[in-house]
Design an enzyme around this catalytic site. Structure first.
Site, short mmCIF file in Angstrom:
data_model
loop_
_atom_site.label_atom_id
_atom_site.label_comp_id
_atom_site.label_asym_id
_atom_site.label_seq_id
_atom_site.Cartn_x
_atom_site.Cartn_y
_atom_site.Cartn_z
N SER A 182 100.15 77.22 -2.08
CA SER A 182 98.89 76.85 -2.72
C SER A 182 98.94 75.39 -3.17
O SER A 182 99.77 75.01 -4.01
CB SER A 182 98.64 77.73 -3.95
OG SER A 182 97.61 77.14 -4.73
N HIS B 263 97.25 77.23 1.53
CA HIS B 263 96.34 78.02 0.70
C HIS B 263 95.47 77.07 -0.14
O HIS B 263 95.99 76.26 -0.91
CB HIS B 263 97.15 78.95 -0.20
CG HIS B 263 96.35 79.95 -0.94
ND1 HIS B 263 95.80 81.07 -0.36
CD2 HIS B 263 95.98 80.01 -2.25
CE1 HIS B 263 95.15 81.78 -1.27
NE2 HIS B 263 95.23 81.15 -2.43
N ASP C 251 92.83 76.80 -2.93
CA ASP C 251 92.25 77.52 -4.07
C ASP C 251 91.02 76.80 -4.61
O ASP C 251 91.14 75.76 -5.27
CB ASP C 251 93.29 77.62 -5.20
CG ASP C 251 94.25 78.77 -4.99
OD1 ASP C 251 93.81 79.86 -4.61
OD2 ASP C 251 95.46 78.57 -5.24
N MET D 192 87.87 76.84 -7.13
CA MET D 192 87.41 77.48 -8.36
C MET D 192 86.16 76.79 -8.88
O MET D 192 86.09 75.56 -8.89
CB MET D 192 88.50 77.38 -9.43
CG MET D 192 89.83 77.94 -8.99
SD MET D 192 91.05 77.75 -10.30
CE MET D 192 92.49 78.44 -9.50
N HIS E 139 90.72 80.27 -0.23
CA HIS E 139 90.51 81.32 -1.25
C HIS E 139 89.38 80.86 -2.17
O HIS E 139 89.59 80.00 -3.03
CB HIS E 139 91.83 81.51 -2.03
CG HIS E 139 91.76 82.54 -3.10
ND1 HIS E 139 92.77 82.70 -4.04
CD2 HIS E 139 90.83 83.49 -3.40
CE1 HIS E 139 92.45 83.68 -4.86
NE2 HIS E 139 91.28 84.18 -4.50
N MET F 281 87.23 81.27 -5.13
CA MET F 281 87.05 81.95 -6.42
C MET F 281 85.75 81.43 -7.00
O MET F 281 85.72 80.72 -8.01
CB MET F 281 88.25 81.66 -7.33
CG MET F 281 89.49 82.44 -6.91
SD MET F 281 90.99 81.78 -7.64
CE MET F 281 91.36 80.49 -6.47
N MET G 286 95.39 90.06 -5.63
CA MET G 286 95.75 89.15 -6.73
C MET G 286 96.82 89.80 -7.60
O MET G 286 96.64 90.91 -8.09
CB MET G 286 94.53 88.83 -7.60
CG MET G 286 93.48 87.92 -6.95
SD MET G 286 94.11 86.38 -6.25
CE MET G 286 94.86 85.60 -7.68
N ASP H 131 98.95 87.01 -3.99
CA ASP H 131 98.72 85.70 -4.58
C ASP H 131 98.93 85.72 -6.09
O ASP H 131 98.21 86.41 -6.81
CB ASP H 131 97.27 85.28 -4.27
CG ASP H 131 96.95 83.87 -4.71
OD1 ASP H 131 97.84 83.16 -5.20
OD2 ASP H 131 95.77 83.47 -4.56
C1 DX5 Z 1 95.33 81.66 -8.91
C2 DX5 Z 1 95.41 81.12 -7.51
C3 DX5 Z 1 96.79 81.14 -6.95
C4 DX5 Z 1 97.77 80.29 -7.68
C5 DX5 Z 1 99.17 80.64 -7.26
O1 DX5 Z 1 94.00 81.79 -9.27
O2 DX5 Z 1 94.60 81.86 -6.64
O3 DX5 Z 1 96.77 80.80 -5.57
O4 DX5 Z 1 97.55 78.93 -7.49
O5 DX5 Z 1 100.04 79.86 -8.02
P1 DX5 Z 1 101.46 80.37 -8.46
O6 DX5 Z 1 102.21 80.65 -7.20
O7 DX5 Z 1 102.02 79.19 -9.20
O8 DX5 Z 1 101.29 81.58 -9.30
ZN ZN Z 2 94.75 81.66 -4.40
#
Ligand code: DX5
Ligand code: ZN
Length: 221
Positions: free
Chosen positions: A12, A37, A39, A41, A70, A72, A141, A179
């Site tokens: 990620s 990955h 992320d 948000m 991903h 979110m 998750m 994840d």
């Molecule tokens: C959380 C994200 C993850 C996160 C994983 O909302 O979707 O992808 O960045 O990070 P680590 O591996 O540090 O938990």
């Molecule tokens: Zn993620």
């Protein structure tokens, strides 16, 4: 000796240094990773804002692996097109963020991209049962989405086992991904449960020796 189950890895970029993101991405791409990955948000679906499609597109000339996006974000259909590039293999939306999941999956497929669905820790695994024929990836998750660096929730392994058993039994083709909070210390139990693709942020970008961390998390090359 029992055979070690292997998995693919998708680091990620949330845990990378945003000031030198291209460099960090090129570095991990040289360490045997399978996907990147991404992320995304929105500050609504999760209480944090990360980055948008522009940042992802600026990495096109640095990555040698496909994107595993991903989202979110609430009502993700509004933004799906923005994340389609030649490097985009999966776009994953949250079950909890979609009012008509079947339509959203069809929307992603209509753009020539594989469709993933993610479930939050408190969401029951069975909610996806009626959609499994149309799902290319299930993202379980193992932390509450929103932040990197959180503690792994072991209950998530039951969900992995659920989707893994169903896949074996019914012959579904979806990829099973996990994840949140996965690193060298717990990657073996995560793979053992049936995970095929592991997201790791801090455990990769924060590692002193990234190539070694990646190899250990995958269970070998
Ligand atoms: C959380 C994200 C993850 C996160 C994983 O909302 O979707 O992808 O960045 O990070 P680590 O591996 O540090 O938990
Ligand atoms: Zn993620």
């Amino acid at each position: 000796m029992a055979e070690v189950k292997k998995a693919m890895i998708s680091p990620s970029i949330l845990a990378a240094d945003f000031a030198k993101l291209g460099e960090d991405v090129a570095d991990v791409c040289g360490c045997g990773i399978d996907y990147l990955h991404i992320d995304v948000m929105d500050g609504m679906f999760v209480p944090n804002i990360s980055f948008g499609a522009g940042v992802m597109k600026s990495l096109n000339s640095y990555t040698t692996v496909p994107y595993d996006v991903h989202l979110m974000i609430e009502d993700p259909d509004r933004y799906i097109e923005n994340f389609v590039t030649d490097n985009t293999e999966f776009i994953t939306v949250h079950y909890e963020a979609c009012s008509d999941l079947k339509k959203t999956l069809a929307h992603i497929h209509s753009l020539g991209v594989k469709a993933g669905v993610s479930v939050k820790p408190k969401t029951a695994p069975e909610v996806l049962d009626e959609y499994l024929d149309d799902i290319d990836l299930i993202l379980v998750m193992s932390v509450e989405p929103g932040f990197g660096g959180q503690k792994f929730m072991p209950d998530s392994l039951d969900k992995i086992r659920y989707y893994s058993a169903l896949k074996d039994e019914k012959g579904y083709s979806y990829v099973i991904e996990i994840d949140g909070g996965v690193g060298e210390a717990n990657a073996d139990i995560v793979r053992e449960a049936g995970t095929e693709l592991i997201v790791a942020g801090s455990a990769v970008f924060g590692a002193k020796y990234r190539a070694a961390a990646i190899r250990a998390i995958k269970g070998g090359i």
